[in-house]
Design a protein around this motif. Structure first.
Motif, mmCIF file in Angstrom:
data_model
loop_
_atom_site.group_PDB
_atom_site.id
_atom_site.type_symbol
_atom_site.label_atom_id
_atom_site.label_comp_id
_atom_site.label_asym_id
_atom_site.label_seq_id
_atom_site.Cartn_x
_atom_site.Cartn_y
_atom_site.Cartn_z
ATOM 1 N N LYS A 1 50.380 26.039 35.340
ATOM 2 C CA LYS A 1 50.087 24.638 35.817
ATOM 3 C C LYS A 1 50.408 23.640 34.930
ATOM 4 O O LYS A 1 50.326 23.908 33.509
ATOM 5 C CB LYS A 1 48.646 24.761 36.248
ATOM 6 N N VAL B 1 37.102 41.784 39.091
ATOM 7 C CA VAL B 1 38.012 41.151 37.955
ATOM 8 C C VAL B 1 37.080 40.148 37.111
ATOM 9 O O VAL B 1 35.866 39.676 37.699
ATOM 10 C CB VAL B 1 39.258 40.180 38.496
ATOM 11 N N SER C 1 45.801 40.062 45.023
ATOM 12 C CA SER C 1 45.206 38.414 44.683
ATOM 13 C C SER C 1 45.269 38.198 43.017
ATOM 14 O O SER C 1 45.485 37.287 42.673
ATOM 15 C CB SER C 1 44.058 38.190 45.299
ATOM 16 N N GLN D 1 44.490 31.314 30.934
ATOM 17 C CA GLN D 1 43.467 31.701 31.637
ATOM 18 C C GLN D 1 43.778 33.086 31.982
ATOM 19 O O GLN D 1 44.484 33.595 32.591
ATOM 20 C CB GLN D 1 43.570 31.007 33.106
ATOM 21 N N TRP E 1 42.930 37.127 33.345
ATOM 22 C CA TRP E 1 42.138 37.815 34.335
ATOM 23 C C TRP E 1 42.026 39.381 34.169
ATOM 24 O O TRP E 1 43.349 39.779 33.940
ATOM 25 C CB TRP E 1 43.062 37.788 35.869
ATOM 26 N N SER F 1 43.507 45.954 48.434
ATOM 27 C CA SER F 1 44.065 44.670 49.059
ATOM 28 C C SER F 1 43.764 43.700 48.028
ATOM 29 O O SER F 1 44.572 42.795 48.047
ATOM 30 C CB SER F 1 43.414 44.047 50.244
ATOM 31 N N ILE F 2 42.710 43.833 47.217
ATOM 32 C CA ILE F 2 42.313 42.734 46.220
ATOM 33 C C ILE F 2 43.139 42.711 45.232
ATOM 34 O O ILE F 2 43.487 41.539 44.663
ATOM 35 C CB ILE F 2 40.670 42.944 46.014
ATOM 36 N N LYS G 1 48.396 31.746 33.593
ATOM 37 C CA LYS G 1 47.644 32.855 34.022
ATOM 38 C C LYS G 1 48.149 33.839 33.541
ATOM 39 O O LYS G 1 49.268 34.452 33.897
ATOM 40 C CB LYS G 1 47.531 32.541 35.690
ATOM 41 N N GLN H 1 55.759 44.863 42.049
ATOM 42 C CA GLN H 1 55.824 44.579 43.454
ATOM 43 C C GLN H 1 55.074 43.527 43.848
ATOM 44 O O GLN H 1 55.198 42.703 44.747
ATOM 45 C CB GLN H 1 55.039 45.987 43.883
ATOM 46 N N HIS H 2 53.850 43.169 43.104
ATOM 47 C CA HIS H 2 52.910 42.161 43.202
ATOM 48 C C HIS H 2 53.280 40.827 42.909
ATOM 49 O O HIS H 2 52.513 39.664 43.094
ATOM 50 C CB HIS H 2 51.582 42.636 43.373
ATOM 51 N N ASP I 1 53.405 48.686 40.340
ATOM 52 C CA ASP I 1 52.521 47.834 40.907
ATOM 53 C C ASP I 1 52.730 46.619 40.873
ATOM 54 O O ASP I 1 52.626 45.685 41.601
ATOM 55 C CB ASP I 1 51.086 48.572 40.498
ATOM 56 N N ARG J 1 48.678 37.272 42.046
ATOM 57 C CA ARG J 1 49.083 36.266 42.551
ATOM 58 C C ARG J 1 49.183 34.917 41.714
ATOM 59 O O ARG J 1 48.031 34.759 40.914
ATOM 60 C CB ARG J 1 48.141 35.526 43.800
#
Lengths: 764, 212
Positions: free
Chosen positions: B186, B41, B74, B58, B60, B70-71, B8, B106-107, B103, B77
């Motif tokens: 994956k 996205v 994700s 894949q 994004w 907040s989005i 990803k 951090q995430h 940013d 992630r």
């Protein structure tokens, strides 16, 4: 009789149609029809669709007169059509379709002063009335079959699966005028909205009707008053716009303006460019208009400023209004409701996510559980749905229909006096970069937005300027608003010299043409007039603008005056209004909900839902107020606004539910069961837009099988919905959403009744 | 379509630097200057081969200006790689790299491979950020660096593939725990006998225009 027999034995009649539209090249189409099941009405509808006709037309057929000469005879009824079938259909029935410039200027019907129309027009339009209303009759399933057969014959896209057809045809001009009195006051706002909810609006009529739906007018204006109001507000817009454009052209604009302009420009250049309206060159007029509109809004609304997504919201408004200033008014109307979507605190969006999660859990616990297992219960893949209110989820034209249906479910929210075109804290003197002028609060918005976002700031500092008369002083460039200085400018990176330089250099097409056009039309709004007369969309019937069509009296006399057909004398009207109002008051004083159910055929049901009041105090206040004003229609809503403008706690919501033309229950509908009391009330649900929640829920449910069956994970679900951009079936989605929405309203109504009973301990 | 691994990616950077164009050039091998501005996205996917192994990327593609905070979490992630993009003709997009990087760090998980990309290298005449500056920034922050042009396709393949190679190497080195999907990796269907019935192609691959 032989003729009849021979006709009845014929299965098919070949038809050749020639469409004539003024001087344009005639268009031809051929198809066949089944004479047994074709009525004149169907034929009209078929032709309307086949040629995409948006105006009135007449049909004639080629026959031979007694001397054997070819002659066109008019076809006005089933009788004429049968005659044509019998006498002129061998080997082929030749039809001629003549367009009339019927709609021209009509979209601005509401600004025409009534009364100066010769009486003969009256009868003329009565005829039209019956003609048009015949088009809006009910459609039997038999007719549907014929329609689709004929559409296939014609090679038209059969986009509607019959079972998803709306209960009603789109609102026409004639119908629209039924909701107004003779001087153009909106007298039946509920019926007006219900009609749109059921079937949308004819494309040519959208321009006018959207203005009503988007709450840009104060309540209870006459047509003439609306006209004057629009003129005034347009001027106000151009004044606001020209304030920053002047700074631009003089090279005195602050960096912040330039920054906003750069961002807006980038996005305008990639908003709906596939649509004809925006497909021109990068500096084409429509793009510039969208740019102007957005920059003006962003600068005059420093708390919101510019955020991505706003160009998508504004784009359809401009496509429909075809006029920058008018689109701006509509945009302000929409943004009054949607601005919270764009604020950094994210509260509105978070609430919507939560509400959608709640309703999904109630509606389809299995699916919700599945999403939960895959960590997808946050539903973040619905983000774009909320931000743009589904505008991008359907093909552009379908999105227009979806939007108007959704807007029609929202309670009217007229501006109290006038639609504000700017935030109170806006001050034009801050646009300038002149040394004397204080720092513009944009710095705390645009930059704050971009950067504080990334630093996890959850709030944005609000700067309230004390200058509430900011609009009137355009020359106060060295006006020192000391409170603007208090901003924490050093928290944000300074626009250093190279950046400023860079920005200056990068002002490309739009900016140049901007300056260019600035010098062209320094006198206020001349550009708007010729802009609106441009036939941007190939729809000549919408081309004539308000400004063009109605500034001269001669023009006005040429305008068809529809409202005259609705004229009743003043007393009658007063009486009717009084009755309406007293009925209204009765509803409120009894705190009851009326349900005029017309369930005869199970086809149409009208729900009238009085939204819950938060406290009995505010209720009785509103109640007594509205009693005082009982002769003024709409006073109830006004009073409510006065009582509490921020929380519309007592909105009046009248929504009719139509169980659509559908008698099959084989739809892949999850049986709606909105009977749990857990859902928020209409004014809270989806931040006051419950129908949006049901639309979103529908999109989710329509893909639940696919998701569960293919065991899609979080990422795959996100990708699935991303792929569906502009591909959802609007009719299918609206159909299902309406069913669930009406269930929800019914439940809410019952709850409301229960609450009433409990509160008063008596039954009425 | 079977693959050995799925990585990803996330593409981040200021608005208008060409994130969506880079993606489109990589997945569809075409340049489309007029493109919907990204809200939230968007996605792309393509199959590549590294060390003889089929790897599905894949991707994004995120919005450059996101008001709903907040989005963004994700998006990060489970991302194994990130392309951090700036526009070499706009210095401000370079100046904002630090905040983007903060940013991202951090995430995301600490092993996420970050590729710094200076895009629009075809616009040499309007260059505002020197290549050396990009290199220096990358060195300082431990990133891989490339200049690309989504328009001419220069270095676009390389940017995506080199990132994948780096991730692949980290897998070989045992840095990434490939059994933890939070790392953005994956294992393809044929590599995991336990869930061989997983229809990975059911929703994942069919959308990828021109992939595989």
């Amino acid at each position: 009789m032989a003729g009849f027999l021979s006709i009845e034995s014929r299965e098919v009649i070949r038809v050749e149609v020639k469409k004539c539209d003024g001087l344009l090249q005639p268009e031809y189409k051929r198809f066949s029809l089944d004479p047994q099941i074709t009525s004149f009405e169907i034929l009209q509808k078929t032709l309307t669709r086949a040629f995409g006709v948006k105006s009135d037309f007449t049909i004639s057929y080629l026959a031979q007169d007694v001397s054997g000469q070819d002659v066109y005879l008019s076809m006005l009824s089933d009788w004429d059509m049968d005659a044509a079938f019998q006498t002129a259909s061998d080997p082929c029935l030749k039809l001629k379709l003549d367009l009339k410039p019927f709609e021209e200027g009509l979209d601005d019907w509401d600004i025409i002063a009534p009364g100066d129309v010769p009486q003969y027009r009256f009868a003329h339009f009565i005829d039209r009335n019956s003609f048009l209303s015949s088009l809006t009759g009910t459609i039997s399933s038999h007719v549907e079959k014929t329609m689709s057969t004929m559409q296939r014959t014609l090679g038209l896209k059969t986009e509607l699966e019959p079972q998803y057809r709306a209960a009603k045809n789109p609102m026409t001009d004639m119908e629209f005028h039924n909701y107004l009195d003779s001087s153009g006051h909106m007298v039946k706002p509920e019926e007006f909205r219900i009609s749109i909810y059921q079937g949308g609006i004819e494309p040519a009529l959208r321009r006018v009707v959207w203005r009503h739906l988007l709450n840009i007018f104060p309540d209870n204006l006459s047509g003439r008053e609306r006209f004057d109001y629009m003129k005034r507000k347009e001027k106000e817009y151009y004044k606001l716009r020209d304030q920053w454009r002047e700074e631009f052209s003089q090279g005195t604009a602050s960096e912040e303006i330039k920054y906003v302009a750069t961002m807006v420009k980038k996005d305008v250049l990639r908003t709906d460019r596939m649509h004809k309206f925006y497909s021109g060159a990068d500096d084409s007029r429509n793009l510039i208009s969208l740019f102007h509109l957005l920059v003006t809004y962003s600068l005059t609304h420093p708390e919101v400023s510019y955020c991505q997504g706003m160009s998508d919201i504004a784009s359809p408004l401009l496509v429909i209004q075809k006029d920058e200033a008018q689109a701006y008014l509509c945009f302000c109307g929409v943004m009054n409701r949607l601005r919270s979507n764009f604020l950094i605190d994210g509260e509105a969006i978070t609430t919507k996510f939560n509400h959608l999660g709640n309703i999904l859990q109630i509606q389809d616990p299995v699916f919700f559980e599945y999403l939960k297992e895959h960590g997808a219960q946050d539903l973040f893949f619905c983000y774009r749905w909320f931000l743009l209110e589904l505008k991008r989820e359907f093909p552009f034209e379908d999105a227009l229909y979806m939007l108007e249906v959704m807007w029609s479910t929202l309670p009217p929210d007229h501006p109290e006096l006038e639609l504000p075109l700017m935030d109170p804290e806006y001050c034009p003197s801050l646009l300038s970069s002149s040394p004397a002028s204080p720092t513009f609060s944009i710095k705390q918005t645009v930059y704050a937005k971009l950067l504080s976002l990334r630093r996890h700031k959850s709030t944005i500092s609000k700067h309230s300027s004390s200058s509430d008369d900011s609009f009137s002083h355009s020359s106060s460039l060295n006006n020192n608003n000391s409170n603007e200085q208090t901003c924490c400018a050093n928290e944000y990176p300074k626009m250093d010299a190279p950046e400023v330089q860079e920005l200056k250099e990068k002002l490309s097409d739009i900016d140049q043409s901007l300056e260019h056009s600035m010098s062209e039309d320094s006198s206020a709004n001349s550009s708007a007039d010729d802009f609106s007369s441009e036939k941007c969309n190939g729809e000549s019937d919408i081309g004539s603008s308000m400004t063009e069509g109605h500034t001269s009296n001669t023009d006005m006399e040429d305008q068809p005056q529809f409202q005259i057909s609705l004229e009743m004398d003043q007393e009658e009207r007063m009486l009717e209004q009084t009755q309406r109002c007293s009925l209204h008051n009765k509803q409120i004083s009894q705190k009851s909900v009326s349900t005029p159910s017309k369930l005869a055929g199970g086809s149409v049901e009208t729900l009238s839902l009085q939204k819950d009041q938060k406290s009995s105090d505010s209720l009785s206040a509103a109640n007594s107020q509205s009693m005082k004003n009982s002769l003024v229609p709409g006073s109830v809503q006004n009073t409510q606004k006065n009582t509490d403008t921020s929380q519309k706690s007592q909105d009046d919501l009248h929504i009719s539910d139509c169980v659509e033309v559908s008698d099959d229950d084989s739809l892949d509908l999850i049986k709606a069961k909105m009977n749990t009391p857990d859902l928020p009330k209409p004014h809270e649900f989806g931040c006051g837009n419950p129908f949006l929640m049901f639309l979103c829920l529908t999109l989710l449910l329509q893909h639940r099988e696919q998701i569960i069956h293919n065991k899609l994970d979080y990422d795959e679900i996100s990708m699935l919905f991303d792929r569906m951009v502009r591909k959802h079936n609007v009719h299918k989605v609206l159909h299902q959403a309406r069913l669930m929405y009406s269930d929800y309203l019914r439940t809410q109504q019952k709850l409301h009744e229960q609450e009433m009973m409990e509160e008063f301990g008596v039954s009425v | 379509m079977s693959y050995a691994y799925l990585f990803k990616y996330i593409i981040i950077g200021d608005t208008g630097v060409g994130k969506s164009c880079l993606l489109l050039q990589f997945t569809d091998k075409r340049f489309q200057p007029v493109h919907d501005l990204t809200i939230g996205v968007e996605f792309g996917a393509r199959m590549i081969t590294i060390d003889g192994k089929q790897i599905k990327l894949q991707i994004w593609d995120t919005a450059g200006q996101e008001s709903f905070r907040s989005i963004t979490r994700s998006y990060y992630r489970g991302a194994a790689g990130a392309l951090l993009v700036y526009d070499i003709t706009r210095r401000d997009t370079f100046n904002h790299l630090t905040t983007w990087l903060e940013d991202a760090r951090q995430h995301s998980n600490s092993n996420m491979v970050i590729m710094l990309i200076g895009n629009k290298s075809d616009l040499e005449a309007r260059r505002d950020v020197k290549k050396e500056e990009g290199e220096a920034f990358a060195r300082e922050h431990g990133l891989i660096f490339m200049e690309t042009s989504a328009k001419t396709a220069a270095n676009v393949e390389e940017a995506f593939i080199n990132t994948a190679k780096e991730i692949y190497q980290k897998i070989q080195d045992g840095v990434f725990d490939i059994n933890n999907e939070a790392n953005g990796i994956k294992i393809g269907p044929q590599h995991s006998p336990t869930n061989s019935s997983m229809p990975s192609g059911g929703g994942g691959s069919s959308q990828s225009g021109g992939c595989c």
